[in-house]
Design an enzyme around this catalytic site. Sequence first.
Site, PDB file in Angstrom:
ATOM      1  N   HIS A  62       0.916  -1.155   0.000  1.00  0.00           N
ATOM      2  CA  HIS A  62       0.000   0.000   0.000  1.00  0.00           C
ATOM      3  C   HIS A  62       0.941   1.187   0.000  1.00  0.00           C
ATOM      4  CE1 HIS A  62      -4.011  -1.667   0.616  1.00  0.00           C
ATOM      5  NE2 HIS A  62      -3.582  -2.425   1.604  1.00  0.00           N
ATOM      6  N   LYS A  93      -6.949  -0.787  -4.816  1.00  0.00           N
ATOM      7  CA  LYS A  93      -8.407  -0.954  -4.934  1.00  0.00           C
ATOM      8  C   LYS A  93      -8.980   0.228  -5.726  1.00  0.00           C
ATOM      9  CE  LYS A  93      -8.847  -3.807  -0.790  1.00  0.00           C
ATOM     10  NZ  LYS A  93      -7.467  -3.694  -0.231  1.00  0.00           N
TER      11      LYS A  93
HETATM   12  O1  S5P Z   1     -11.127  -8.063   1.226  1.00  0.00           O
HETATM   13  C1  S5P Z   1      -9.990  -7.743   1.422  1.00  0.00           C
HETATM   14  C2  S5P Z   1      -9.119  -7.406   0.380  1.00  0.00           C
HETATM   15  C3  S5P Z   1      -7.804  -7.098   0.651  1.00  0.00           C
HETATM   16  S1  S5P Z   1      -6.740  -6.884  -0.671  1.00  0.00           S
HETATM   17  N1  S5P Z   1      -9.477  -7.722   2.693  1.00  0.00           N
HETATM   18  C4  S5P Z   1      -8.182  -7.389   2.974  1.00  0.00           C
HETATM   19  O2  S5P Z   1      -7.808  -7.436   4.160  1.00  0.00           O
HETATM   20  N2  S5P Z   1      -7.338  -7.024   1.949  1.00  0.00           N
HETATM   21  C5  S5P Z   1      -5.946  -6.603   2.223  1.00  0.00           C
HETATM   22  O3  S5P Z   1      -5.234  -7.705   2.775  1.00  0.00           O
HETATM   23  C6  S5P Z   1      -5.806  -5.455   3.221  1.00  0.00           C
HETATM   24  O4  S5P Z   1      -5.752  -4.220   2.535  1.00  0.00           O
HETATM   25  C7  S5P Z   1      -4.503  -5.780   3.951  1.00  0.00           C
HETATM   26  O5  S5P Z   1      -3.398  -5.207   3.277  1.00  0.00           O
HETATM   27  C8  S5P Z   1      -4.381  -7.284   3.851  1.00  0.00           C
HETATM   28  C9  S5P Z   1      -4.791  -8.050   5.104  1.00  0.00           C
HETATM   29  O6  S5P Z   1      -3.930  -7.780   6.160  1.00  0.00           O
HETATM   30  P1  S5P Z   1      -4.002  -8.584   7.550  1.00  0.00           P
HETATM   31  O7  S5P Z   1      -3.083  -7.839   8.426  1.00  0.00           O
HETATM   32  O8  S5P Z   1      -5.414  -8.541   8.008  1.00  0.00           O
HETATM   33  O9  S5P Z   1      -3.531  -9.981   7.243  1.00  0.00           O
END
Ligand code: S5P
Length: 268
Positions: A62, A93
């Site tokens: 990001h 996104k």
């Molecule tokens: O539906 C989604 C899509 C994405 S790309 N839910 C998400 O959490 N993400 C991304 O995946 C979010 O922007 C973050 O960078 C990552 C999840 O991170 P975590 O720390 O929860 O594993």
Amino acid sequence: MEPADVWGARWDACDNTLARQYMEVACSKQSLVILAADLNTMSGLNDLVDQVGPHIAALKTHVDLVDDWTAESWAGLCEKAKAHDLLIFEDQKFGDIGPISRGQMAGIYDIRSWANIVTAHGISGPDIVDGLCAGWTDVGREGGVLLLAQMSSRGNLLGLPGYTDEMIRAGVSNSGVFGFIGNGSRANELAELRQKVGNQKLIWTPGVNLAVGDGEMGQRYGDPRDAVLAGSDGIIVGSGIYKSDQKDEVAKAYADISWQALLERSDI
Ligand code: S5P
């Protein structure tokens, strides 16, 4: 092991160059882990990739989270990612109309010049994919779009009737589409998505963590092994790795789980 044996029908049907590249790297590293590198300093990002680079198959960024971003330091991080054979996936996104999305690939961050993959919502219609691909073409590069077909967060609107099906319809035969984002917090929904998508496109999956359950601010987590068995081709893991004290060991644990699940899946 040969990618064609490990990936089975997916390897044959998914003939997109980037998708094949990812599948090869996943085999050589024995990992389906896409690291969500959600840190806000360049030194933190560099240290993280140094520590876990050998255990991951792609790097998700990001770019606009970073406080001390400079074009030079970012180029250095991208070089580091390349040295680890990682495709770079900028998770913007995008959601605007085609021409604006094209323009947003440029701008201060110049995403088109370093990202191999970007995410997009299809809320504005399917032409966003053409807009983003035109962004890459503008600098003589090619990339792929991951369309959000599902989301991991509680209460998201992609689950409203018809939305996911419409995304699949818009994306499945579009050569600019690298694949879909499918929700790892609900393996049954992911399995349904896989069935509808078929083998032509990859599905990458956030919302996975060894600690299954509710995360912060509406995030939800499912089991990474279940996600791969349900048809996910890449597990997107962020805090599960970067918040750990033993990042390399934890990254390897996620890698092993994902790889074993892929091998089991290809036995079927
Ligand atoms: O539906 C989604 C899509 C994405 S790309 N839910 C998400 O959490 N993400 C991304 O995946 C979010 O922007 C973050 O960078 C990552 C999840 O991170 P975590 O720390 O929860 O594993």
